[in-house]
Design a protein around this motif. Sequence first.
Motif, mmCIF file in Angstrom:
data_model
loop_
_atom_site.group_PDB
_atom_site.id
_atom_site.type_symbol
_atom_site.label_atom_id
_atom_site.label_comp_id
_atom_site.label_asym_id
_atom_site.label_seq_id
_atom_site.Cartn_x
_atom_site.Cartn_y
_atom_site.Cartn_z
ATOM 1 N N THR A 51 0.846 -1.189 0.000
ATOM 2 C CA THR A 51 0.000 0.000 0.000
ATOM 3 C C THR A 51 0.883 1.242 0.000
ATOM 4 N N THR A 52 0.280 2.413 0.207
ATOM 5 C CA THR A 52 0.973 3.699 0.149
ATOM 6 C C THR A 52 0.925 4.358 1.519
ATOM 7 N N CYS A 53 2.021 4.954 1.930
ATOM 8 C CA CYS A 53 2.126 5.561 3.264
ATOM 9 C C CYS A 53 1.108 6.688 3.441
ATOM 10 N N VAL A 54 0.662 6.866 4.677
ATOM 11 C CA VAL A 54 -0.378 7.851 4.983
ATOM 12 C C VAL A 54 0.187 9.167 5.513
ATOM 13 N N TYR A 55 1.475 9.268 5.679
ATOM 14 C CA TYR A 55 2.022 10.486 6.281
ATOM 15 C C TYR A 55 2.281 11.556 5.219
ATOM 16 N N CYS A 56 3.505 11.933 4.941
ATOM 17 C CA CYS A 56 3.732 13.056 4.026
ATOM 18 C C CYS A 56 3.432 12.645 2.587
ATOM 19 N N ALA A 57 3.533 13.594 1.674
ATOM 20 C CA ALA A 57 3.107 13.361 0.292
ATOM 21 C C ALA A 57 4.220 12.842 -0.614
ATOM 22 N N VAL A 58 5.283 12.280 -0.046
ATOM 23 C CA VAL A 58 6.258 11.604 -0.887
ATOM 24 C C VAL A 58 5.606 10.400 -1.563
ATOM 25 N N GLY A 59 4.712 9.724 -0.852
ATOM 26 C CA GLY A 59 4.000 8.595 -1.445
ATOM 27 C C GLY A 59 4.801 7.309 -1.425
ATOM 28 N N CYS A 60 5.544 7.074 -0.354
ATOM 29 C CA CYS A 60 6.364 5.866 -0.264
ATOM 30 C C CYS A 60 5.498 4.616 -0.330
ATOM 31 N N GLN A 61 6.006 3.635 -1.057
ATOM 32 C CA GLN A 61 5.344 2.342 -1.134
ATOM 33 C C GLN A 61 5.882 1.435 -0.027
ATOM 34 N N MET A 62 4.972 0.694 0.585
ATOM 35 C CA MET A 62 5.381 -0.159 1.691
ATOM 36 C C MET A 62 4.536 -1.413 1.716
ATOM 37 N N GLU A 63 5.050 -2.421 2.385
ATOM 38 C CA GLU A 63 4.320 -3.659 2.599
ATOM 39 C C GLU A 63 3.966 -3.746 4.073
ATOM 40 N N VAL A 64 2.693 -3.990 4.332
ATOM 41 C CA VAL A 64 2.178 -3.991 5.696
ATOM 42 C C VAL A 64 1.888 -5.428 6.101
ATOM 43 N N GLY A 65 2.482 -5.833 7.226
ATOM 44 C CA GLY A 65 2.289 -7.182 7.728
ATOM 45 C C GLY A 65 1.146 -7.243 8.728
ATOM 46 N N ARG A 66 0.343 -8.269 8.634
ATOM 47 C CA ARG A 66 -0.807 -8.425 9.521
ATOM 48 C C ARG A 66 -0.754 -9.784 10.206
ATOM 49 N N ARG A 67 -1.360 -9.835 11.349
ATOM 50 C CA ARG A 67 -1.660 -11.100 12.002
ATOM 51 C C ARG A 67 -3.065 -10.984 12.564
ATOM 52 N N GLY A 68 -3.959 -11.821 12.051
ATOM 53 C CA GLY A 68 -5.356 -11.669 12.413
ATOM 54 C C GLY A 68 -5.870 -10.332 11.905
ATOM 55 N N ALA A 69 -6.502 -9.572 12.770
ATOM 56 C CA ALA A 69 -7.072 -8.277 12.394
ATOM 57 C C ALA A 69 -6.168 -7.116 12.776
ATOM 58 N N ARG A 70 -4.901 -7.398 13.086
ATOM 59 C CA ARG A 70 -3.995 -6.346 13.535
ATOM 60 C C ARG A 70 -2.809 -6.183 12.591
#
Length: 885
Positions: free
Chosen positions: A214-233
Amino acid sequence: MLQLTIDGIVQSAAPGRLLDVLLQAGAEVPHLCHDLRLTPHGGCRLCLVEVDGEPRPVASCACQAEDGMVIRTDTPALRALRRTHLQLLAESYPPAAMEAEPQHPLHRLFAAYDVEPGGQLRDGLFLDDTHPYIGVDMTRCIDCQRCVRICEQLQGQFVWEAWQRGAALRIAPAHGATLLEGGCVSCGACVDSCPSGALYDKRVTVEVEGWTRTTCVYCAVGCQMEVGRRGARVVAVRPAASPVNRGHLCVKGRYAFEFNHSPERIAWPMIRDGEGWRRVSWDEALDFTAAKLRAIVAAHGADAIGVLGSARATNEENYLAQKFARVVLGTNNIDCCARVCHTPSAKALKTMLGTGAASNGFDDIELAGAFLICGANPTENHPVVGARIKQAVLNGARLVVIDPRRTELAGLADVHLAPRPGCNVPLFNAMAATLIEEDLLDHAFIGERVAGLDEFADFIVDYAPERVAMECGVSAADIRAAARLYAAGRPSMCLHGLGVTEHLQGTEGVMTLINLALLTGNLGRPGAGINPLRGQNNVQGAAHMGCDPATLPGGQSFKEAGARCASAWGAPLPERHGRNLLQMVDAAAAGELKAIWAFGYDIYLSLANVAETTRALSELELVIVQDLFLNETAKAFGSVFLPAASFLERDGTFMNSDRRVQRIRQVVPAPGEARPDWWIIQQLAARLGRAEGFDFAGPQAIWDEVRALWPEGAGLSYARLEHESLHWPCPDEQHPGTPVLYQSSFPVGQRATLAAIAYLPTPEQTDADYPLLLLTGRTLYQFNAGTLSNRTPDAVLRPADTLDMAPADATRLGLADATPVRVTSRYGEVVLPLRISRQVQPGQVFATFHGSEPLVNRLTSSIRDLQVQAPEYKVTAVRVTAASA
């Protein structure tokens, strides 16, 4: 393409380092010192391969692939060599580490080659448990030096150092007793690169079940990142390969995600009941809101309501917000937070050049010969872009920084101009005067692409550096040096921030920067341009989707797109000119605006002059707050609260600072009854009798309607965005996108006209009662109003707003470091801890504004930009006294 034979199979490959080519081809070549982001090191000797014609195995990380190579990656001799090297590493490695964390690359190699750690631990190795995010246990270190190299080559921080040599080699910070004392900025790049677990993320204590890009929510650089989940967290974040961030993240993008599961999240609708809140169903909340809006329209007309889009929301949701205002309510009273930050940039760029956005992409950073950075602090506020600029400068690019404070990049600059706040226009005019007087012009470019040079030359004579230097607070010689460097660096890239826009002449300040680019031919070519560094993740997108009273989706005028939108929406557009955010506040104070719907935007905390904002919001009959948290606007003035899903809980697109449209993807479900903004808008439209036109199946269907109305974005389909990172304009699905604008002409015509901007001093001046000038801004570890970052361990790294003051002023006023001081302006007062800093000039102070207390905007004035009404956050006269006085 190259033809290689890899383990007996002929394969085609692009040129590159042999190890990268082999890995891309699917060969399992072990390696420990190699990282795609770094220059070859060749230290671990595990990536050895056999190449026909070579007398002995070669380190594949350190040689280039060549056409016709015949390579063997897995032979008995190679396995024996690799096992020998691994055994040497294992002698001093702790067995318990491998047992506890088998996922590390080193541990997997130990297992694959049947190597057992010996446990003969070395003495005196660096250990550090003081950092909230990063743990250090150098008993696991294998001296691959990836941490040293990535800190130097990617982040440019030089925190780590290899001490001594040979068997005595030790990796530890170059300075200080801890990571943070050593200058660590907590980006996590060293952790991300470490193959052995010597550096580790302290909070990743569970196994990740899956990763979502997904795309980072902070500044407008728009860094791409992968978010790891376990269950609903959400349990982890790591950088993704992308043209924007190139496998890098900052501390906020990588670590500051715990707001998503904060116990303060509001997960159900609420209606104000007296002094408190009452939990209600969605039906009751939406029926209540619809009835109130319907009654206000009936009694006062549609223009008695204002709608505010959000930089936190997606392009699709902001599009629906402005469509709701115009079609359902019948008003052009639609705006967003761009009004208070970069609407001056958009106005200046649109007026002079024809497009209200950055002219060049971030990929041009590595192509620039020089940088002109004005009123921006990228290494703190846009850290990944800041690191790329820093690397370019370390590799030889020239640098001019124009900023009242001595920022990190100012410390690296060839020329640092520290003007008196409020004097951008005369300073940039003086640079333009130097360019003309010293004939530092691009005459070929001017002859083809620029109009009005003679008239501009006559005007600019009065701004010769020697005439304005004293008022600007910088020397004429330094002004001339800056102009010469910018002209000689061609291509020279100009990047600017809120230190240019948030002034009485913010729009005109940007126009004077555009003059410099036109005079030197630094437009329409790679490595150049005028580029606003947008502050929030989707502030460019929110405004561009039509959350602006004067523009429609795609930043189009009513003349350009009014008929097209009216036809598609099945409703005439409102004819009356809408109010912008500041005009809405004025109208509320005057009793003319009765309701505001704000989502993802804490207007009470964010707007200048809290006293006036309070008076205005207190007059409203209805305040609809749509957010993750009960923000300060909701607490003080809210009538109904609608719980929104976060960016990690919905799909859509963001638009970053360099005009890329990028996907966000749902990672985890929203808590409780929280819903995406688009769903809430859709439901409310239906209750107000406009279900048709809002009955979208999801974000992709909304985006397809956007593309149909925005010709320059027609080619940006979800199918393409799934795999590509594209800049608009992109008019069809075969178009490659447009990283560089204005290559042959401008939307305003073949020629752009130079703007003669006279200097108008701000009325906000110091005097005997208020002798210091206050600037406000952000810091690395917090973000904007702190709504997100204050609910993460970043609050440990930056626990409070501070007032920074020069040592000479602190001594003169008898004030000590870390003690509370009272800061008083003509509009209010706050108490802040003092931080004595050499970054600040005598006569000036600097405060961050990330907390609801002390709420620094109690100090700021109601002065606004002359053209678009952005508040003048950057110049406030204050006095500072001991808090006990």
